[in-house]
Scaffold this motif. Structure first.
Motif, mmCIF file in Angstrom:
data_model
loop_
_atom_site.group_PDB
_atom_site.id
_atom_site.type_symbol
_atom_site.label_atom_id
_atom_site.label_comp_id
_atom_site.label_asym_id
_atom_site.label_seq_id
_atom_site.Cartn_x
_atom_site.Cartn_y
_atom_site.Cartn_z
ATOM 1 N N ILE A 146 0.813 -1.226 0.000
ATOM 2 C CA ILE A 146 0.000 0.000 0.000
ATOM 3 C C ILE A 146 0.846 1.277 0.000
ATOM 4 N N PRO A 147 1.907 1.405 0.841
ATOM 5 C CA PRO A 147 2.688 2.651 0.855
ATOM 6 C C PRO A 147 3.377 2.968 -0.469
ATOM 7 N N LEU A 148 3.534 1.994 -1.364
ATOM 8 C CA LEU A 148 4.199 2.262 -2.641
ATOM 9 C C LEU A 148 3.464 3.327 -3.435
ATOM 10 N N PHE A 149 2.137 3.404 -3.270
ATOM 11 C CA PHE A 149 1.346 4.388 -4.009
ATOM 12 C C PHE A 149 1.617 5.818 -3.530
ATOM 13 N N SER A 150 2.162 5.977 -2.325
ATOM 14 C CA SER A 150 2.533 7.308 -1.825
ATOM 15 C C SER A 150 4.049 7.476 -1.786
ATOM 16 N N LYS A 151 4.771 6.689 -2.634
ATOM 17 C CA LYS A 151 6.229 6.769 -2.786
ATOM 18 C C LYS A 151 6.958 6.462 -1.475
ATOM 19 N N HIS A 152 6.425 5.470 -0.762
ATOM 20 C CA HIS A 152 7.077 4.956 0.429
ATOM 21 C C HIS A 152 7.363 3.473 0.230
ATOM 22 N N VAL A 153 8.631 3.083 0.394
ATOM 23 C CA VAL A 153 8.994 1.671 0.383
ATOM 24 C C VAL A 153 9.063 1.219 1.838
ATOM 25 N N ASP A 154 8.103 0.370 2.237
ATOM 26 C CA ASP A 154 8.005 -0.051 3.629
ATOM 27 C C ASP A 154 8.290 -1.547 3.706
ATOM 28 N N ALA A 155 9.499 -1.894 4.152
ATOM 29 C CA ALA A 155 9.885 -3.296 4.305
ATOM 30 C C ALA A 155 9.555 -3.744 5.719
ATOM 31 N N LYS A 156 8.634 -4.689 5.830
ATOM 32 C CA LYS A 156 8.278 -5.206 7.149
ATOM 33 C C LYS A 156 9.420 -6.017 7.740
ATOM 34 N N ALA A 157 10.052 -6.840 6.900
ATOM 35 C CA ALA A 157 11.141 -7.681 7.405
ATOM 36 C C ALA A 157 12.055 -8.092 6.258
ATOM 37 N N ILE A 158 13.363 -8.083 6.533
ATOM 38 C CA ILE A 158 14.373 -8.617 5.619
ATOM 39 C C ILE A 158 15.270 -9.535 6.437
ATOM 40 N N THR A 159 15.482 -10.747 5.938
ATOM 41 C CA THR A 159 16.274 -11.737 6.668
ATOM 42 C C THR A 159 17.341 -12.330 5.759
ATOM 43 N N PHE A 160 18.599 -12.288 6.211
ATOM 44 C CA PHE A 160 19.728 -12.916 5.526
ATOM 45 C C PHE A 160 20.243 -14.052 6.405
#
Length: 307
Positions: free
Chosen positions: A89-103
């Protein structure tokens, strides 16, 4: 009796859309995999192997499995598993919102050439866009709710410095460009086999770059920095240990401020300059230090209180 024409038409349309949507769900991961493969090849990867990309369009979750990028005859980026959870949803307001990234189990090599060019995992960094063009558009915002890195090695190579950093565990949470709350950082690992621990906060990105919290370094060998310090000393050796409450902030293009409370220790320190050599079995500083620099005019303020 047969259904009216308009009902049969709508049934056909709905069925066609459903089939097309299912095809997109099936084909999309393959398209992402192909696009990633081609992008890595176009930006420096000579041999790119990628076992699988799994993407769920409903949840925004993606998993990359067994990515291996080779360049100059060696593996420079190895990713056994990467998990990414993005809020759409935030992509439409030019926000990249990553909930979680795991390496997990990643090995990456960063190479800086003598001309300053940097390649990360064999991939050349893209050139920055014209600032004038960026100023006319609304900037993108970036948010990271949780980053987890486990059992990961980062090798840095440059003409003056060789560092091997192993991250046993790193957790970064709530790093958001559109908020003023600090991000939380916990790190346990090693730098050139010297144990390193961080437990504290990162300032809001709008304030600058820095760290505030606990820093511990145990017996970091100084000879790795000898080439970097060659303009000041001909030879450098010994070990550095730090146990500190640290507050550091770098404001882009303006100033650097550092506040330290705790202990610095240098063991078996050796300094060489021309035909002179200095050796110290043990040097230790216990107390407080405040350092401030003004980048524009090169000014330096240093205040030491301790023993």
């Amino acid at each position: 009796t047969s259904k009216p024409f308009y009902q049969r038409t709508w049934v056909a349309i709905v069925a066609t859309v459903a089939v097309l949507f299912l095809l997109v769900l099936v084909i999309l991961p393959y398209g992402i995999s192909y696009g990633l493969h081609q992008w890595l090849l176009a930006n420096g990867g000579e041999d790119v192997q990628l076992e699988d990309v799994d993407f769920n369009v409903f949840t925004g979750r993606a998993t990359v499995t067994d990515l291996n990028v080779k360049a100059d005859g060696q593996s420079l980026l190895l990713v056994p598993r990467l998990e990414l959870d993005i809020d759409w949803i935030p992509l439409f307001s030019k926000h990249v919102d990553a909930k979680a990234i795991t390496f997990e189990g990643v090995k990456i090599t960063i190479i800086q050439a003598p001309d300053g060019a940097v390649r990360i995992g064999g991939i050349s960094l893209p050139e920055t866009e014209d600032a004038a063009d960026e100023a006319t558009e609304k900037p993108w915002g970036f948010g990271l709710e949780k980053l987890e890195i486990n059992n990961t090695s980062i090798t840095y190579q440059s003409p003056d410095l060789q560092l091997v950093t192993h991250l046993e565990h790193l957790r970064l949470s709530h790093l958001v460009t559109w908020m003023t709350d600090p991000a939380q950082l916990v790190l346990n690992g090693t730098v050139n086999d010297a144990p390193v621990t961080l437990d504290g906060r990162l300032p809001p990105l709008s304030d600058g770059f820095g760290f505030s919290g606990k820093l511990e370094i145990t017996t970091l060998r100084l000879d790795a920095f000898a080439t970097l310090a060659a303009s000041a000393v001909a030879g450098l050796g010994g070990q550095l240990s730090i146990n500190s409450e640290l507050d550091m902030l770098l404001t882009p293009g303006a100033s650097l401020t550092v506040s330290h409370s705790g202990m610095f220790a240098l063991n078996e320190l050796t300094l060489e300059q021309e035909d002179r050599q200095l050796s110290y079995a043990d040097l230790q500083w216990q107390g407080e230090m405040k350092l401030a620099t003004v980048i524009d005019n090169g000014g330096l303020d240093l205040d030491l209180q301790g023993t």
